[in-house]
Design an enzyme around this catalytic site. Structure first.
Site, short mmCIF file in Angstrom:
data_model
loop_
_atom_site.label_atom_id
_atom_site.label_comp_id
_atom_site.label_asym_id
_atom_site.label_seq_id
_atom_site.Cartn_x
_atom_site.Cartn_y
_atom_site.Cartn_z
N ASP A 161 0.64 -3.40 12.29
CA ASP A 161 0.96 -4.01 10.83
C ASP A 161 1.36 -5.37 10.83
O ASP A 161 2.36 -5.98 11.47
CB ASP A 161 2.19 -3.17 10.55
CG ASP A 161 2.82 -3.30 9.08
OD1 ASP A 161 2.94 -2.38 8.46
OD2 ASP A 161 2.97 -4.48 8.64
N ARG B 147 0.95 -1.28 -0.09
CA ARG B 147 -0.03 -0.18 0.04
C ARG B 147 0.75 1.13 -0.07
O ARG B 147 1.79 1.52 0.97
CB ARG B 147 -0.88 0.15 1.50
CG ARG B 147 -2.09 -0.89 1.21
CD ARG B 147 -2.94 -0.49 2.36
NE ARG B 147 -2.58 -0.14 3.73
CZ ARG B 147 -3.20 0.09 4.60
NH1 ARG B 147 -4.61 0.40 4.51
NH2 ARG B 147 -2.81 0.68 5.84
N ASP C 274 5.03 -6.44 9.60
CA ASP C 274 6.05 -6.14 10.59
C ASP C 274 5.85 -7.07 11.86
O ASP C 274 7.20 -7.58 12.36
CB ASP C 274 5.80 -4.91 10.93
CG ASP C 274 6.12 -3.86 9.89
OD1 ASP C 274 6.84 -4.23 8.90
OD2 ASP C 274 6.09 -2.54 10.09
N THR D 152 -1.35 7.41 -0.38
CA THR D 152 -2.65 7.28 -1.22
C THR D 152 -3.51 6.06 -0.67
O THR D 152 -4.61 5.90 -0.96
CB THR D 152 -2.48 7.16 -2.52
OG1 THR D 152 -1.79 5.81 -2.86
CG2 THR D 152 -1.58 8.18 -3.16
C1 PRP Z 1 -0.94 -4.91 4.54
C2 PRP Z 1 -1.83 -6.24 4.43
C3 PRP Z 1 -2.77 -6.29 3.20
C4 PRP Z 1 -2.80 -4.67 3.21
C5 PRP Z 1 -4.03 -4.51 3.48
O1 PRP Z 1 0.00 -5.09 3.47
O2 PRP Z 1 -0.91 -7.38 4.64
O3 PRP Z 1 -1.76 -6.59 2.09
O4 PRP Z 1 -2.08 -3.96 3.86
O5 PRP Z 1 -4.52 -3.03 3.20
P1 PRP Z 1 -5.68 -2.48 2.18
O6 PRP Z 1 -6.83 -3.66 2.54
O7 PRP Z 1 -6.09 -1.30 2.63
O8 PRP Z 1 -5.19 -2.83 1.12
P2 PRP Z 1 1.12 -3.82 3.23
O9 PRP Z 1 0.78 -3.20 2.25
O10 PRP Z 1 1.47 -3.19 4.76
O11 PRP Z 1 2.35 -4.66 2.89
P3 PRP Z 1 3.40 -5.77 3.48
O12 PRP Z 1 2.50 -7.07 3.91
O13 PRP Z 1 4.49 -5.81 2.55
O14 PRP Z 1 3.90 -5.22 4.90
N1 URA Z 2 -2.24 -3.53 7.09
C1 URA Z 2 -1.95 -3.89 8.25
O1 URA Z 2 -1.01 -4.68 8.35
N2 URA Z 2 -2.58 -3.71 9.29
C2 URA Z 2 -3.66 -2.92 9.08
O2 URA Z 2 -4.39 -2.58 10.18
C3 URA Z 2 -4.02 -2.41 7.89
C4 URA Z 2 -3.30 -2.69 6.87
#
Ligand code: PRP
Ligand code: URA
Length: 212
Positions: free
Chosen positions: A203, A107, A206, A111
């Protein structure tokens, strides 16, 4: 709250207990990974409930008996990177013959829209029951984009398994693709100004990988 059509809340007591521990800020990466793996397995149990069976017979030590087995179902598990990776092993322990595809999305922090950086899917994806896995369904942008990629590549039966969801994400993904079946363990209150689920668990990527 009334759930959108095609959304199943997996609220077995074991699931609710594990989700509570998962949310806890004191839960470290090792236990977090184990819980995500276990929850994915329990969700897959529910998400495969409609798989069809074929009649057969089996010879027990006592006698031959009619029985039923899975009707040769072909499955693909598709994690959304990174956090979705944590759910793959739990599903493979139930469905070891499943193939695994990967969709890389993150994400944009400004945005909140998903940016694709990787996509590798089994060639016969159109013949497989697809389970997209990602622990978090927040705005729904990432999940909706993943469903869209899969449809473009010919996927027909698509399920989304997300441990924690926000109402906004459930609405977005089911409106963008009315045929996708969604399985979640919790529907939380709302998103905060950074697009994080409240109360959520923070997160997920993380916490899984210790990159806090
Ligand atoms: C997180 C999560 C989803 C997304 C959800 O990933 O694992 O993929 O956010 O958010 P959304 O419904 O608003 O799209 P992130 O983008 O943080 O990436 P990562 O798994 O690499 O940390
Ligand atoms: N992605 C995450 O990992 N946690 C949230 O709460 C939203 C998006």
């Amino acid at each position: 709250m009334d759930l959108p059509v095609n959304v199943t809340l997996v609220d077995h007591p074991l699931v609710q207990h594990k989700v509570s521990v998962l949310r806890d800020i004191r839960t470290g990466p090792k236990e977090f990974r184990e819980l995500v793996r276990e929850l994915a397995m329990l969700m897959a149990y529910e998400a495969t409930r409609e798989f069809s069976l074929a009649d057969t017979t089996v010879k027990t030590p006592i006698t031959e008996t009619p029985t039923r087995v899975l009707a040769g179902k072909k499955v693909a598990v598709v994690p959304i990177l990174r956090a979705g990776l944590g759910m793959v092993d739990g599903i493979l322990s139930l469905i070891p013959a499943a193939k695994v595809g990967h969709i890389g999305l993150y994400r944009d922090p400004e945005t909140l829209t998903p940016v694709e950086y990787y996509c590798k899917l089994p060639e016969d994806i159109g013949e497989r029951d697809v389970m997209i896995v990602d622990p978090m369904l927040a705005t729904g942008g990432s999940a909706a984009a993943a469903v869209h990629f899969l449809r473009e590549r010919g996927a027909k039966a698509v399920r989304l398994l997300s441990i924690i969801s926000a109402p906004e994400g459930l609405a977005a993904v089911t409106e963008s693709d009315p045929d996708v079946k969604v399985y979640v363990c919790a529907v939380d209150s709302h998103l905060n100004e950074h697009g994080y689920i409240v109360p959520g668990l923070g997160d997920a990527g993380d916490r899984l990988f210790g990159t806090l």
